[in-house]
Design a protein around this motif. Structure first.
Motif: not given
Length: 292
Positions: A76, A138, A266, A270, A273
């Motif tokens: 990641e 992801m 997830g 993540t 974002r």
């Protein structure tokens, strides 16, 4: 050390040095050398031969379990430095979702976010979650589990109605004070683990005894078996529709009904974002309420 652990993970999935090498784009001898190096450093056997294949020893399994969170975080972090990561999402999706309403919904999301590039992979729900946990994917769109590890986040998307496909598609009326034998998904499936508790809780309220007379690994197979007259099939409404079963034939359960929860899964980092927040927002809007 990191590439050696990554090689061990690839070998655990591929089962042979050759396949692991193909996946990693290195030679078979390079795979063997990396494993030998890892075993030498740790002082223990990590793999063992089984016929023409290899499998992980208890020590190998333990090593992957302990290093999985670190490897996922590392992948990641690397992705965060990639100049193209902002518009590309690697996702896993349950096969039953993708083959029914999922592909249509995802196409709508891509139209709504033109800069988004989706790398889509289909597996059964537990498998896509494992891929997210390992850092290979992801996000996952799948049947919702009851519990996730501390480093995972689940966002509920929709409750997909479960329906009965009557045997032979013949007219059928769901009556109280009866025992209903059905064809359903296998006991180890994520959906059945949820449904079993719901059925047990609601059977008394409905006064209908529901028994799993036969189980299969595929919802599509269940629908086709029911269509051919092997018995009543319990399946998600999206799968039944995708296989051409008319809505007028499908039998719905009495209120509050029976459904399977679908979630987006997830890591919390993540979900933070911007591109994932946009994906999540549009995804929820694109799913028809109750898929009706």
């Amino acid at each position: 050390m990191i590439e050696n652990i990554e090689t061990l993970a690839a070998l655990s999935e591929a089962g042979t040095m050759t396949k692991a090498g193909t996946r990693l784009r290195i030679s078979q001898s390079a795979v063997s050398k990396r494993i030998d190096t890892l075993e030498s450093v740790l002082g223990r056997k990590l793999v063992e031969p089984v016929g023409r294949r290899v499998r992980l020893t208890a020590a190998g399994i333990q090593l992957l379990e302990k290093t999985a969170p670190f490897m996922a975080a590392l992948k990641e972090a690397v992705a965060d430095e990639s100049p193209v990561q902002g518009s590309r999402l690697v996702i896993g999706i349950s096969e039953s979702i993708l083959s029914s309403w999922g592909s249509r919904v995802l196409a709508g999301v891509v139209r709504a976010i033109p800069q988004l590039e989706l790398d889509i992979n289909a597996h059964r729900s537990p498998v896509v979650i494992d891929h997210v946990r390992s850092g290979e994917y992801m996000l996952a769109i799948c049947a919702e589990l009851r519990e996730y590890s501390a480093d995972m986040t689940s966002e509920h998307l929709v409750d997909e109605p479960m329906v009965l496909v009557p045997s032979g598609l013949k007219p059928f009326r769901l009556r109280r004070d009866t025992t209903l034998n059905i064809i359903t998904i296998e006991p180890h499936a994520t959906t059945w683990r949820h449904l079993e508790h719901r059925i047990r809780a609601l059977s008394g309220e409905w006064n209908i005894q529901i028994d799993a007379a036969q189980t299969l690994q595929s919802f599509a197979g269940i629908v086709q078996m029911a269509r051919s007259g092997f018995g009543h099939g319990l399946a998600p409404v999206g799968i039944a529709r995708a296989l051409g079963i008319p809505d007028r034939v499908l039998i719905r359960f009495p209120e509050p009904g029976l459904s399977r929860p679908i979630a987006l899964v997830g890591r919390s980092t993540t979900f933070a974002r911007p591109i994932v927040r946009s994906f999540h927002r549009i995804l929820r809007k694109s799913i028809p309420p109750n898929l009706s």
